[in-house]
Every structure is written in C-alpha cells, then in structure tokens.
Design an enzyme around this catalytic site. Structure first.
Site, PDB file in Angstrom:
ATOM      1  N   PHE A  63     -43.671 -28.418  -6.408  1.00 23.29           N
ATOM      2  CA  PHE A  63     -43.409 -28.309  -5.920  1.00 23.29           C
ATOM      3  C   PHE A  63     -44.224 -28.147  -4.269  1.00 23.29           C
ATOM      4  O   PHE A  63     -45.109 -27.660  -4.324  1.00 23.29           O
ATOM      5  CB  PHE A  63     -42.386 -26.883  -5.782  1.00 23.29           C
ATOM      6  CG  PHE A  63     -40.767 -26.646  -6.028  1.00 23.29           C
ATOM      7  CD1 PHE A  63     -40.034 -27.173  -6.854  1.00 23.29           C
ATOM      8  CD2 PHE A  63     -40.444 -25.528  -5.243  1.00 23.29           C
ATOM      9  CE1 PHE A  63     -38.755 -27.109  -6.529  1.00 23.29           C
ATOM     10  CE2 PHE A  63     -39.716 -25.665  -5.048  1.00 23.29           C
ATOM     11  CZ  PHE A  63     -38.836 -26.373  -6.025  1.00 23.29           C
ATOM     12  N   GLN A  70     -37.533 -18.780   7.198  1.00 30.99           N
ATOM     13  CA  GLN A  70     -37.725 -20.382   6.805  1.00 30.99           C
ATOM     14  C   GLN A  70     -36.468 -21.045   7.311  1.00 30.99           C
ATOM     15  O   GLN A  70     -34.931 -20.658   6.137  1.00 30.99           O
ATOM     16  CB  GLN A  70     -38.339 -19.591   5.722  1.00 30.99           C
ATOM     17  CG  GLN A  70     -38.137 -20.743   4.778  1.00 30.99           C
ATOM     18  CD  GLN A  70     -38.802 -20.980   3.603  1.00 30.99           C
ATOM     19  OE1 GLN A  70     -38.183 -20.741   2.586  1.00 30.99           O
ATOM     20  NE2 GLN A  70     -39.902 -21.190   3.344  1.00 30.99           N
ATOM     21  N   HIS A  96     -34.480 -24.066   5.595  1.00 29.43           N
ATOM     22  CA  HIS A  96     -35.680 -24.773   4.173  1.00 29.43           C
ATOM     23  C   HIS A  96     -35.245 -26.580   5.406  1.00 29.43           C
ATOM     24  O   HIS A  96     -34.220 -26.232   6.173  1.00 29.43           O
ATOM     25  CB  HIS A  96     -34.423 -25.020   3.471  1.00 29.43           C
ATOM     26  CG  HIS A  96     -34.839 -25.343   2.316  1.00 29.43           C
ATOM     27  ND1 HIS A  96     -34.632 -26.633   2.084  1.00 29.43           N
ATOM     28  CD2 HIS A  96     -34.989 -24.777   0.605  1.00 29.43           C
ATOM     29  CE1 HIS A  96     -35.192 -26.500   0.724  1.00 29.43           C
ATOM     30  NE2 HIS A  96     -35.459 -26.411  -0.304  1.00 29.43           N
ATOM     31  N   LEU A 136     -27.555 -26.083   0.302  1.00 29.08           N
ATOM     32  CA  LEU A 136     -28.771 -26.539   0.025  1.00 29.08           C
ATOM     33  C   LEU A 136     -29.094 -27.261  -0.978  1.00 29.08           C
ATOM     34  O   LEU A 136     -28.663 -28.199  -2.080  1.00 29.08           O
ATOM     35  CB  LEU A 136     -29.590 -25.354  -0.216  1.00 29.08           C
ATOM     36  CG  LEU A 136     -31.186 -25.484  -1.201  1.00 29.08           C
ATOM     37  CD1 LEU A 136     -32.100 -25.632   0.213  1.00 29.08           C
ATOM     38  CD2 LEU A 136     -31.509 -24.517  -2.033  1.00 29.08           C
ATOM     39  N   GLU A 159     -35.168 -28.181  -2.620  1.00 27.83           N
ATOM     40  CA  GLU A 159     -36.402 -28.745  -2.882  1.00 27.83           C
ATOM     41  C   GLU A 159     -37.314 -29.664  -4.651  1.00 27.83           C
ATOM     42  O   GLU A 159     -37.565 -30.684  -4.047  1.00 27.83           O
ATOM     43  CB  GLU A 159     -37.916 -27.729  -2.814  1.00 27.83           C
ATOM     44  CG  GLU A 159     -38.929 -28.765  -2.141  1.00 27.83           C
ATOM     45  CD  GLU A 159     -40.082 -27.054  -2.208  1.00 27.83           C
ATOM     46  OE1 GLU A 159     -40.285 -26.783  -0.430  1.00 27.83           O
ATOM     47  OE2 GLU A 159     -41.363 -26.759  -2.485  1.00 27.83           O
ATOM     48  N   ARG A 187     -42.674 -25.892   4.141  1.00 24.04           N
ATOM     49  CA  ARG A 187     -41.371 -26.271   4.152  1.00 24.04           C
ATOM     50  C   ARG A 187     -41.380 -26.211   6.198  1.00 24.04           C
ATOM     51  O   ARG A 187     -40.515 -26.772   6.577  1.00 24.04           O
ATOM     52  CB  ARG A 187     -40.118 -25.095   3.819  1.00 24.04           C
ATOM     53  CG  ARG A 187     -39.440 -25.184   2.005  1.00 24.04           C
ATOM     54  CD  ARG A 187     -39.057 -24.240   1.703  1.00 24.04           C
ATOM     55  NE  ARG A 187     -38.765 -24.251   0.093  1.00 24.04           N
ATOM     56  CZ  ARG A 187     -38.258 -24.208  -0.805  1.00 24.04           C
ATOM     57  NH1 ARG A 187     -37.708 -22.483  -0.072  1.00 24.04           N
ATOM     58  NH2 ARG A 187     -37.293 -24.041  -1.691  1.00 24.04           N
ATOM     59  N   HIS A 204     -32.420 -20.203   5.264  1.00 26.38           N
ATOM     60  CA  HIS A 204     -33.127 -20.052   4.492  1.00 26.38           C
ATOM     61  C   HIS A 204     -33.201 -18.726   3.943  1.00 26.38           C
ATOM     62  O   HIS A 204     -32.544 -18.338   2.654  1.00 26.38           O
ATOM     63  CB  HIS A 204     -33.309 -21.154   3.243  1.00 26.38           C
ATOM     64  CG  HIS A 204     -33.922 -21.254   2.147  1.00 26.38           C
ATOM     65  ND1 HIS A 204     -32.889 -21.196   1.763  1.00 26.38           N
ATOM     66  CD2 HIS A 204     -34.655 -21.484   1.610  1.00 26.38           C
ATOM     67  CE1 HIS A 204     -33.044 -21.596   0.087  1.00 26.38           C
ATOM     68  NE2 HIS A 204     -34.565 -21.507  -0.345  1.00 26.38           N
ATOM     69  N   ARG A 207     -43.178 -19.003   2.858  1.00 28.83           N
ATOM     70  CA  ARG A 207     -42.746 -18.986   2.155  1.00 28.83           C
ATOM     71  C   ARG A 207     -42.814 -20.431   1.055  1.00 28.83           C
ATOM     72  O   ARG A 207     -41.836 -21.465   1.116  1.00 28.83           O
ATOM     73  CB  ARG A 207     -41.824 -18.357   1.593  1.00 28.83           C
ATOM     74  CG  ARG A 207     -41.775 -18.631  -0.045  1.00 28.83           C
ATOM     75  CD  ARG A 207     -39.753 -17.443  -0.807  1.00 28.83           C
ATOM     76  NE  ARG A 207     -39.150 -17.878   0.072  1.00 28.83           N
ATOM     77  CZ  ARG A 207     -38.491 -18.715  -1.349  1.00 28.83           C
ATOM     78  NH1 ARG A 207     -38.695 -19.573  -2.388  1.00 28.83           N
ATOM     79  NH2 ARG A 207     -37.551 -19.938  -0.380  1.00 28.83           N
TER      80      ARG A 207
END
Ligand SMILES: Cc1cc2nc3c(=O)[nH]c(=O)nc-3n(C[C@H](O)[C@H](O)[C@H](O)COP(=O)(O)OP(=O)(O)OC[C@H]3O[C@@H](n4cnc5c(N)ncnc54)[C@H](O)[C@@H]3O)c2cc1C
Length: 595
Positions: A118, A251, A253, A263, A266, A297, A368, A409
C-alpha cells in the site's frame, strides 16, 4: 428522558468496536448506540483496500517500529508519536481479534492472513478481504452488537451535543486537566435526537457520550464518501464551543473515478496498476522515482493535478489536455483483477462503462478523508482547549484527531485507527463511568429548543432549494481549498462562504412533514457542512506553509520553526479563532520527506 450509562453516536467501525469493548470490560453497563443510517450502511462498509498491521505473514522483516516510522513520515511529521506507537503496536492483536470474531480475511496458500503493498508503507502489511474489507469487518461487528445486548437506535438523527459548564467538585482525575483561572470544565451530559421515521424528539442522558460520527467528504463537490458523510459530529462540537484540530488537512485520494468521484481503491495500485498521462507515460517517475505509483496520497494527487495542468491530462476521445489521467490495469490480467480487486472492476464497468481488463480507467483526485477532527488524548478524552479535557466526552474514528495521521494519512491506517482506538476508548469509558453519576439535564429546555429549530426550518419562507445552496457551497470549497491552495484565493473563498451562509435563511422546504422528510435532514446536515467548511478554509489560510496534504503555492515549503504544531480552531457565528498546540515527538525527529 432516555438514559444509558454510555451513549455512542455512530454505528461505523469505531462506534461498534467501542461498544463491544465496553460490554466486554463490564457486561452490566448499559450501552446505547445511535446512527442516522442503519449501522451496516455506515461509510465504513465501503472501505475497500485493507487494514495495516505488521503481522509479518508476507514480509518477515516488518515490525511495529517500521510501521510507526512510515506513518510518521507519511504524516509529514505532524502525527503525535505516542498515539502512533499505540496504533502500530496494538495492530497485530486487533487483527487477530477481528479474525476470532469471524471476519473473513483473504488468505495465503498456507492459510495465514494475506498482506498486500500500500502507498507509503515500506513493507507488505495491509490485510484485506478482496476489495471489500470494510464490508467484511462491519458486518461481524454489527452482528456482535446484538449478541452483546447493545441497544441500537437506527435512523435517529442526532441534532445536538448537550455540553454544559461545570465546576468540578472532586479533584480532576487527569494530569492533563491543569485548572485555569475560572476552573470551568465543560461536561457532556447527553444528546438531543430526532427519529427520522416518525419525527419524535428525545433527549438521551448518559454518564459518558462518545462521538464516532465519521468524516465530511460532502463538504466538497467531488468525493468518494457516501451521502451521510456530512461532518455532523464535527459541526455539533464546534457549535457547542469546542475547538477542532488540524482541519486544514483534507485528504484527496488520487484515484477517484472520473467524473463521478467514486473511489478506485489504492489496492489496485498495490496489486500493480500504473498511472499514465496523455503520452502514455508513467509520470510518477518524475515525482516519486522510488515508490512510483505507491507514493503517499498527497504526493500522488498533486502529481496528477500537475500533469493535468501541464496539458497532459486526457480527453474522452484520447487526446491530450483533458481533465483526468489513466489508471492502467491491462497488464495485470483478468484472473488477478477478478480475484484481488473485483469490486473496483465492477464499479468502473457499471459507472463509466470501462472494462478494466482491456481498457484503462479515467481517474482524478477526489475528496476522501478527514485527517483532523475532534481533538482527543490517547484515551479518546475530548480536549476543550490546549491544556484542559472535557468531562464525560469521548471520540474515536475518522471524526476524532488523536493524531495518528498528522498532515497526511497512509492508506489502510484508518480502518486500523477505528479498531485500535475504538477498543482503547471503549476500555477508557468502561473505567471512567464506574464512579460517575447520571447527570441532571433540563430535558424540557432542550426539547423546546430542538422543536423550535425544526419548526422554523419547516416554516421558512424562502425561494432557494437546498440542493442549489449546497452545490454552490461545495463548489466554493473545491475551487478555493482543493489539492493546491493560495492565500488570496482562500480569502476570497471565505468571503463567498459568508455570503452563502447568509443565504441559509432563504431555504425553502417543499415537504413540511416531520415523518420521513429527507429534505429536513439535508437542511440540518447542510448547517454542519457549512460550519466544517468554514473551519477548514480558515485553518488552511492561517497555516502559511506546505505540509502533507496542505499544499500552499504561496508557501511551498514546510516550516517546522513556525508550524510544527497542531491547529485548534474555535468557531463562533462571526469568526473562527485559531490557536496552536505542540506535536508529541518521542521517536523520530522531523526530516525531509522523499519517496
Ligand atoms: C470509499 C472508501 C474506501 C475506503 N477504504 C479504506 C481502506 O481500504 N482502508 C482504510 O484504512 N480506510 C479506508 N477508508 C476510510 C475508512 O473507511 C473510514 O475512515 C472509516 O471507516 C470511518 O469509520 P468511522 O467509524 O469513523 O465512521 P463511519 O463508518 O463513517 O460511520 C459514521 C457513523 O456515524 C453516524 N452518524 C453521523 N452523523 C450522525 C448524526 N448526526 N446522528 C446520528 N448518527 C450519525 C452514521 O450514521 C454512521 O453510523 C475508505 C473510505 C472510503 C470513503
């Protein structure tokens, strides 16, 4: 008046995990849980890619310290490192607990829990259930609520946090409660809630109130969040006079499906997908040559916006100069796509008609996640200012800022925060309520106020539809406080939202009933969206540096000397006042962030 030992607002992962922990610690405690949706429809259910923990199933070199370092570096050094230590140390244990509860994680050949790569994580440590991880987790937690006799109020909308000043009669328990001159502590006593089905109003009092109300994606016009993510908990806290922390850190994304914003996890890049511009180039090599598509991100979203600005975005006919880039899975093969990320394939197919086995998906950044939130200590106790804690009030999950994510994050750390801090806060509450008596509340006063608020909305004689005002507000936020920010543009944005706020009194509700009136709920939610938006913009204007997701074109570098601090923003009708609070640094000194 209804009463419970503990009332939890929010039926997502954080609220459910806390409720179960309280019952586990002391089964005789009476716990109520309120959600404006069915708990199973909380946004947690939509989480896709996974949950991070250094289980070492795939990568034996991993450990909690590496996870902690990645998290702090990802946060651009704004995370509180004591909170990150709890998060990463307790991670393996909470995953095993979830598995024992019945959560069906995807497996390795040998039967152990599988783990994938990730963004921003230096090891393969993200556990998952295909790309439906939130679904797998939330279903088990909600099933266990009923088994543990938690009283669930579903489809009740909480309108107000009951917070009153109190002078503590007994010595304060926490060392963080350094008394100020007046020694006034704010105490949460309960909430006022509205039954969406039949319009009933109720006051609930409790020895402890916990907020787990999730995020605020709907403050922006394009978001991956569901319609219920309107920042209600944040708005209610601000309206009650409590500060909100680090709200400028929003955030975006990188891979929202264009144009809907839904979405594309990821996990798709974790499994090997590429980002390409109109030249077909894997442009991440210009921005993060080592981590490429798996950079954090904030960096990836900025890279996409810069490519689009430079004319290397793509149009639907394939030509250059368009508003999106491509997420290319075609080299991954049908079998891998269908077994590891089937839901993402399905979304692109259903919503924009793209078959990702053969065609690239159109993507661009989408709002996001909320890194900031209700300021809490590592037991989830809510702060009323830099030095003092409130009494009787706790928060966890996306609405809280403890702060484990700081300025940015890392993917798969949010589900983790919900379960680690849901559990921690549940334990803290079970202890806290032992010596606490049920608070006194003037029920009549609160019911009358709430009734008046609802009646005046229903009777308002304007000519403006909610949808149009909300759209204008969301457009203003996106235009004036998006992926890149500029002082002058934000100042103009603040002026515009003041004008939009003034128009609220011109809203007209077509439906006058209090039974099943979604328009009424939307009108209440819009009040919260507006409060939260104003706090985001003001906090962003005051932070004159670039850090994590907060990227100022007029202040392009990080400024540790002046801004290695948390923002605490307090709302009033006419203005937002900004204060600062130190960052806890215990393990890793701030360094330049390179990927
Ligand atoms: C599409 C998507 C995919 C994601 N994927 C991942 C991932 O793979 N990994 C990861 O770590 N994170 C992921 N995230 C982030 C993560 O899912 C969320 O941050 C997390 O689930 C939030 O959980 P929560 O319990 O704090 O709140 P939520 O799950 O949002 O629940 C909020 C609850 O509060 C209730 N509520 C709110 N306001 C009121 C009110 N006024 N009255 C009554 N009830 C109210 C709601 O009804 C709901 O029950 C993803 C997020 C999205 C949007």
């Amino acid at each position: 008046m209804l009463e419970h030992d503990v009332i939890i607002i929010g039926g997502g992962l954080a609220g459910c995990r806390a409720a179960l922990e309280i019952k586990k610690q002391n089964h005789s405690l009476d716990v109520g849980l309120v959600a404006k949706t069915h708990p199973i429809r909380s946004h947690s259910v939509a989480a896709q890619g996974g949950i991070a923990a250094s289980l070492q199933n795939v990568d034996p070199e991993d450990d909690w310290k590496a996870h902690a370092f990645d998290t702090v570096k990802g946060s651009d050094y704004l995370a509180d490192q004591d909170a990150v230590e709890y998060l990463t140390k307790e991670a393996p244990e909470v995953i095993i607990e979830l598995e024992h509860l019945g959560v069906l994680f995807s497996r390795l050949e040998d039967g152990r829990i599988a783990q994938r790569a990730f963004g921003g994580h230096s090891h393969k440590r993200t556990c998952y259930a295909a790309d439906k991880t939130g679904h797998a987790m939330l279903h088990e937690l909600v099933n266990n609520l009923r088994r543990n006799k938690v009283k669930v109020y579903e489809e009740w909308y909480v309108l107000q946090l009951i917070l009153e000043d109190t002078k503590p009669s007994q010595p304060l328990l926490s060392r963080e409660n350094i008394p100020n001159e007046e020694n006034v502590i704010k105490e949460a006593k309960g909430v006022v809630m509205f039954n969406i089905a039949d319009g009933r109003l109720e006051v609930v009092r409790a020895k402890a109130v916990m907020f787990a109300t999730g995020g605020y994606g709907r403050v922006f016009n394009t978001t991956s969040n569901d319609y219920a993510s309107t920042g209600d908990g944040l708005g209610m806290c601000a309206a009650a006079g409590l500060p909100l922390e680090d709200m400028e850190f929003v955030q975006f994304h990188p891979t929202g499906l264009f144009p809907v914003g839904v979405l594309i996890s990821e996990a798709v890049r974790g499994e090997g997908a590429y980002l390409r511009n109109s030249d077909g180039e894997r442009f991440m090599q210009r921005y993060a040559p080592n981590q490429m598509e798996l950079a954090p991100r904030d960096i990836t979203s900025r890279a996409i916006v810069l490519e689009i600005r430079a004319g290397r975005g793509i149009h639907p006919d394939g030509s250059a100069g368009g508003a999106y880039v491509h997420l290319d899975l075609t080299h991954m093969g049908k079998e891998k796509i269908m077994s590891r990320v089937p839901f993402c394939w399905e979304e692109a197919h259903r919503l924009v008609g793209v078959d990702a086995v053969y065609q690239p998906m159109p993507v661009r950044p989408t709002a996001h996640y909320c890194m900031g939130g209700i300021p809490v200590n590592t037991d989830g106790r809510v702060r009323q200012n830099v030095t003092q804690l409130t009494e009787g009030f706790f928060a966890a999950g996306e609405c809280a800022c403890v702060s484990v994510h700081g300025g940015n994050r890392l993917g798969s750390n949010s589900l983790l925060e919900c379960v680690v801090y849901g559990r921690r806060v549940g334990r803290a509450i079970a202890n806290y309520v032992i010596n606490r008596k049920m608070p006194d509340i003037d029920e009549k006063k609160y019911l009358q106020q709430a009734q008046k608020r609802i009646n005046s909305l229903l009777c308002q004689e304007g000519n403006l539809r909610i949808n149009s005002l909300r759209q204008d507000f969301q457009d203003t936020m996106t235009e004036h406080c998006g992926v890149f920010r500029l002082g002058e543009v934000m100042k103009e944005g603040i002026k515009k939202i003041q004008q939009l706020k003034a128009k609220y009194s011109q809203i007209f509700l077509e439906e006058k009933d209090t039974h099943w009136n979604p328009e009424l709920i939307e009108a209440l939610e819009l009040q919260n969206i507006m409060i939260v938006g104003e706090i985001i913009l003001t906090s962003a204007l005051q932070r004159q540096e670039s850090r994590g997701a907060h990227s100022r074109e007029d202040y392009p570098t990080r400024d540790d000397k002046n801004f290695l601090q948390h923002t605490l923003a307090s709302y009033s009708r006419d203005s937002v006042k900004v204060d600062y609070m130190p960052v806890v640094i215990t393990m890793f000194e701030p360094k330049e962030r390179k990927y």
